[in-house]
Write a protein that holds these residues in place. Structure first.
Motif, PDB file in Angstrom:
ATOM      1  N   SER A 100     -17.153  13.560  19.670  1.00 32.03           N
ATOM      2  CA  SER A 100     -16.224  13.663  20.797  1.00 32.03           C
ATOM      3  C   SER A 100     -15.175  14.749  20.551  1.00 32.03           C
ATOM      4  O   SER A 100     -14.836  15.037  19.388  1.00 32.03           O
ATOM      5  N   PRO A 101     -14.679  15.343  21.650  1.00 29.58           N
ATOM      6  CA  PRO A 101     -14.995  15.043  23.055  1.00 29.58           C
ATOM      7  C   PRO A 101     -16.320  15.660  23.485  1.00 29.58           C
ATOM      8  O   PRO A 101     -16.730  16.695  22.965  1.00 29.58           O
ATOM      9  N   ILE A 102     -16.979  15.014  24.426  1.00 35.90           N
ATOM     10  CA  ILE A 102     -18.265  15.480  24.940  1.00 35.90           C
ATOM     11  C   ILE A 102     -18.168  15.650  26.452  1.00 35.90           C
ATOM     12  O   ILE A 102     -17.758  14.728  27.159  1.00 35.90           O
ATOM     13  N   ASP A 103     -18.517  16.816  26.920  1.00 33.49           N
ATOM     14  CA  ASP A 103     -18.507  17.084  28.363  1.00 33.49           C
ATOM     15  C   ASP A 103     -19.839  16.757  29.017  1.00 33.49           C
ATOM     16  O   ASP A 103     -19.894  16.357  30.181  1.00 33.49           O
ATOM     17  N   LEU A 104     -20.925  16.952  28.252  1.00 36.56           N
ATOM     18  CA  LEU A 104     -22.262  16.673  28.777  1.00 36.56           C
ATOM     19  C   LEU A 104     -23.117  16.072  27.677  1.00 36.56           C
ATOM     20  O   LEU A 104     -23.193  16.613  26.572  1.00 36.56           O
ATOM     21  N   LEU A 105     -23.744  14.954  27.986  1.00 37.40           N
ATOM     22  CA  LEU A 105     -24.697  14.319  27.078  1.00 37.40           C
ATOM     23  C   LEU A 105     -26.094  14.546  27.618  1.00 37.40           C
ATOM     24  O   LEU A 105     -26.400  14.173  28.749  1.00 37.40           O
ATOM     25  N   ILE A 106     -26.942  15.184  26.815  1.00 35.02           N
ATOM     26  CA  ILE A 106     -28.349  15.366  27.174  1.00 35.02           C
ATOM     27  C   ILE A 106     -29.163  14.332  26.409  1.00 35.02           C
ATOM     28  O   ILE A 106     -29.115  14.279  25.178  1.00 35.02           O
ATOM     29  N   ILE A 107     -29.896  13.513  27.134  1.00 32.03           N
ATOM     30  CA  ILE A 107     -30.768  12.509  26.521  1.00 32.03           C
ATOM     31  C   ILE A 107     -32.213  12.893  26.799  1.00 32.03           C
ATOM     32  O   ILE A 107     -32.614  13.022  27.956  1.00 32.03           O
ATOM     33  N   MET A 108     -32.988  13.104  25.728  1.00 29.44           N
ATOM     34  CA  MET A 108     -34.423  13.370  25.899  1.00 29.44           C
ATOM     35  C   MET A 108     -35.185  12.491  24.910  1.00 29.44           C
ATOM     36  O   MET A 108     -35.419  12.856  23.757  1.00 29.44           O
ATOM     37  N   LEU A 109     -35.545  11.324  25.368  1.00 26.09           N
ATOM     38  CA  LEU A 109     -36.251  10.334  24.551  1.00 26.09           C
ATOM     39  C   LEU A 109     -37.346   9.671  25.381  1.00 26.09           C
ATOM     40  O   LEU A 109     -37.395   9.813  26.599  1.00 26.09           O
TER      41      LEU A 109
ATOM     42  N   LEU B 242     -23.735  17.416  23.804  1.00 24.40           N
ATOM     43  CA  LEU B 242     -24.443  16.668  22.770  1.00 24.40           C
ATOM     44  C   LEU B 242     -25.893  16.463  23.199  1.00 24.40           C
ATOM     45  O   LEU B 242     -26.160  15.891  24.257  1.00 24.40           O
ATOM     46  N   CYS B 243     -26.821  16.941  22.378  1.00 21.56           N
ATOM     47  CA  CYS B 243     -28.256  16.801  22.652  1.00 21.56           C
ATOM     48  C   CYS B 243     -28.798  15.656  21.797  1.00 21.56           C
ATOM     49  O   CYS B 243     -28.959  15.796  20.581  1.00 21.56           O
ATOM     50  N   PHE B 244     -29.067  14.528  22.422  1.00 23.31           N
ATOM     51  CA  PHE B 244     -29.469  13.306  21.737  1.00 23.31           C
ATOM     52  C   PHE B 244     -30.948  13.059  22.008  1.00 23.31           C
ATOM     53  O   PHE B 244     -31.348  12.777  23.137  1.00 23.31           O
ATOM     54  N   GLY B 245     -31.771  13.206  20.978  1.00 20.11           N
ATOM     55  CA  GLY B 245     -33.206  13.093  21.208  1.00 20.11           C
ATOM     56  C   GLY B 245     -34.000  12.742  19.972  1.00 20.11           C
ATOM     57  O   GLY B 245     -33.470  12.232  18.974  1.00 20.11           O
ATOM     58  N   ASP B 246     -35.298  13.045  20.038  1.00 18.52           N
ATOM     59  CA  ASP B 246     -36.213  12.726  18.940  1.00 18.52           C
ATOM     60  C   ASP B 246     -36.687  14.002  18.258  1.00 18.52           C
ATOM     61  O   ASP B 246     -35.949  14.986  18.182  1.00 18.52           O
ATOM     62  N   SER B 247     -37.925  14.017  17.793  1.00 22.15           N
ATOM     63  CA  SER B 247     -38.424  15.161  17.026  1.00 22.15           C
ATOM     64  C   SER B 247     -38.551  16.434  17.856  1.00 22.15           C
ATOM     65  O   SER B 247     -38.498  17.537  17.305  1.00 22.15           O
ATOM     66  N   ASN B 248     -38.707  16.302  19.166  1.00 21.12           N
ATOM     67  CA  ASN B 248     -38.775  17.502  20.001  1.00 21.12           C
ATOM     68  C   ASN B 248     -37.392  18.080  20.271  1.00 21.12           C
ATOM     69  O   ASN B 248     -37.273  19.206  20.763  1.00 21.12           O
TER      70      ASN B 248
ATOM     71  N   LEU C 115     -30.338   3.143  20.798  1.00 20.42           N
ATOM     72  CA  LEU C 115     -29.294   2.276  21.317  1.00 20.42           C
ATOM     73  C   LEU C 115     -28.285   1.909  20.239  1.00 20.42           C
ATOM     74  O   LEU C 115     -27.096   1.740  20.515  1.00 20.42           O
ATOM     75  N   LYS C 116     -28.774   1.802  19.007  1.00 18.91           N
ATOM     76  CA  LYS C 116     -27.894   1.425  17.902  1.00 18.91           C
ATOM     77  C   LYS C 116     -27.133   2.608  17.308  1.00 18.91           C
ATOM     78  O   LYS C 116     -26.172   2.408  16.566  1.00 18.91           O
ATOM     79  N   SER C 117     -27.554   3.823  17.636  1.00 16.14           N
ATOM     80  CA  SER C 117     -26.913   4.999  17.031  1.00 16.14           C
ATOM     81  C   SER C 117     -26.114   5.855  18.004  1.00 16.14           C
ATOM     82  O   SER C 117     -25.345   6.724  17.586  1.00 16.14           O
ATOM     83  N   ILE C 118     -26.268   5.624  19.306  1.00 16.57           N
ATOM     84  CA  ILE C 118     -25.601   6.476  20.289  1.00 16.57           C
ATOM     85  C   ILE C 118     -24.079   6.375  20.202  1.00 16.57           C
ATOM     86  O   ILE C 118     -23.376   7.381  20.367  1.00 16.57           O
ATOM     87  N   GLU C 119     -23.550   5.193  19.948  1.00 14.03           N
ATOM     88  CA  GLU C 119     -22.093   5.037  19.899  1.00 14.03           C
ATOM     89  C   GLU C 119     -21.486   5.884  18.791  1.00 14.03           C
ATOM     90  O   GLU C 119     -20.507   6.611  19.018  1.00 14.03           O
ATOM     91  N   ASN C 120     -22.064   5.815  17.593  1.00 13.24           N
ATOM     92  CA  ASN C 120     -21.550   6.616  16.488  1.00 13.24           C
ATOM     93  C   ASN C 120     -21.676   8.097  16.769  1.00 13.24           C
ATOM     94  O   ASN C 120     -20.778   8.887  16.446  1.00 13.24           O
ATOM     95  N   SER C 121     -22.790   8.503  17.360  1.00 11.53           N
ATOM     96  CA  SER C 121     -23.001   9.914  17.657  1.00 11.53           C
ATOM     97  C   SER C 121     -21.931  10.427  18.610  1.00 11.53           C
ATOM     98  O   SER C 121     -21.389  11.524  18.426  1.00 11.53           O
ATOM     99  N   ILE C 122     -21.626   9.642  19.618  1.00 10.97           N
ATOM    100  CA  ILE C 122     -20.611  10.051  20.588  1.00 10.97           C
ATOM    101  C   ILE C 122     -19.221  10.077  19.960  1.00 10.97           C
ATOM    102  O   ILE C 122     -18.445  11.018  20.154  1.00 10.97           O
ATOM    103  N   ARG C 123     -18.904   9.060  19.175  1.00 16.38           N
ATOM    104  CA  ARG C 123     -17.572   8.995  18.571  1.00 16.38           C
ATOM    105  C   ARG C 123     -17.367  10.114  17.546  1.00 16.38           C
ATOM    106  O   ARG C 123     -16.289  10.698  17.468  1.00 16.38           O
TER     107      ARG C 123
END
Length: 208
Positions: A77-86, A5-11, A66-74
């Protein structure tokens, strides 16, 4: 098959520096990753323009990571690797954020991500500090100021220390890609390719 899961912004979304929309999947780094890693990996894209680590945008809703990460993960899922670029949007002058405060919010986001997993011990996290703001951004985008540019140069070290503390993998995007001269904030197609190559190498090391 490994799910990333790639969790980030406009980039992460792949927003074009000329403000004409989104790069297609053959250009943005998430799409390039999907193609190069092949059938053994599933790349899930969750990039939102304007997204912060843990701040509410005064003009647009739904940008608080912070308010959206839980929904994104749920949802994904399942997620083996979470990439955070913020972190880039947290530099906007009206948030009045120091590098230390931005990093503190990043820690909160990581903790929230882990607690949102059904099996917290199963997820691995790759924290990526953002590319630097271009020096000429002051004449292009009034939401950033001189302090924003200065603070952007401090995030990589702060995030690296946080990653060690949280037992996360780390990569500094600024070591591989730069912001376009057009808007001093977003990457060109060539920079997306450079970043994709660096992230792919890190992913393969993680799952070797």
């Amino acid at each position: 098959m490994k799910r990333i899961l790639c969790f980030g912004d406009s980039n992460t979304y792949g927003y074009k520096p000329d403000r004409s929309g989104q790069f297609n999947e053959n250009i943005r780094w998430t799409g390039l990753l999907s193609k190069s890693l092949g059938d053994d990996f599933t790349i899930i894209e969750d990039g939102v323009c304007g997204r912060t680590l843990a701040l509410d945008d005064p003009m647009f809703s739904g940008r608080n990571g912070l308010k959206s990460i839980e929904n994104s993960i749920r949802i994904n899922s399942p997620i083996d690797l979470l990439i955070i670029m913020l972190g880039t949007n947290d530099l906007k002058y009206f948030y009045r954020m120091t590098a230390e405060k931005i990093t503190e919010n990043c820690g909160k986001l990581i903790d929230k991500a882990i607690s949102s997993c059904e099996n917290p011990d199963s997820i691995q996290i790759l924290l990526i500090s953002p590319i630097l703001l271009g020096e000429n951004i002051l004449s292009i985008n009034s939401t950033y100021n001189a302090q924003s540019v200065k603070t952007s140069h401090s995030l990589a070290k702060e995030f690296e220390n946080l990653a060690k503390k949280k037992n996360c993998y780390f990569l500094a995007a600024e070591n591989y890609a730069v912001a376009s001269d057009v808007d001093c904030e977003h990457m060109t197609a060539a920079e997306h390719k450079k970043l994709a190559t660096a992230i792919e190498k890190e992913i393969l090391k993680i799952f070797k």
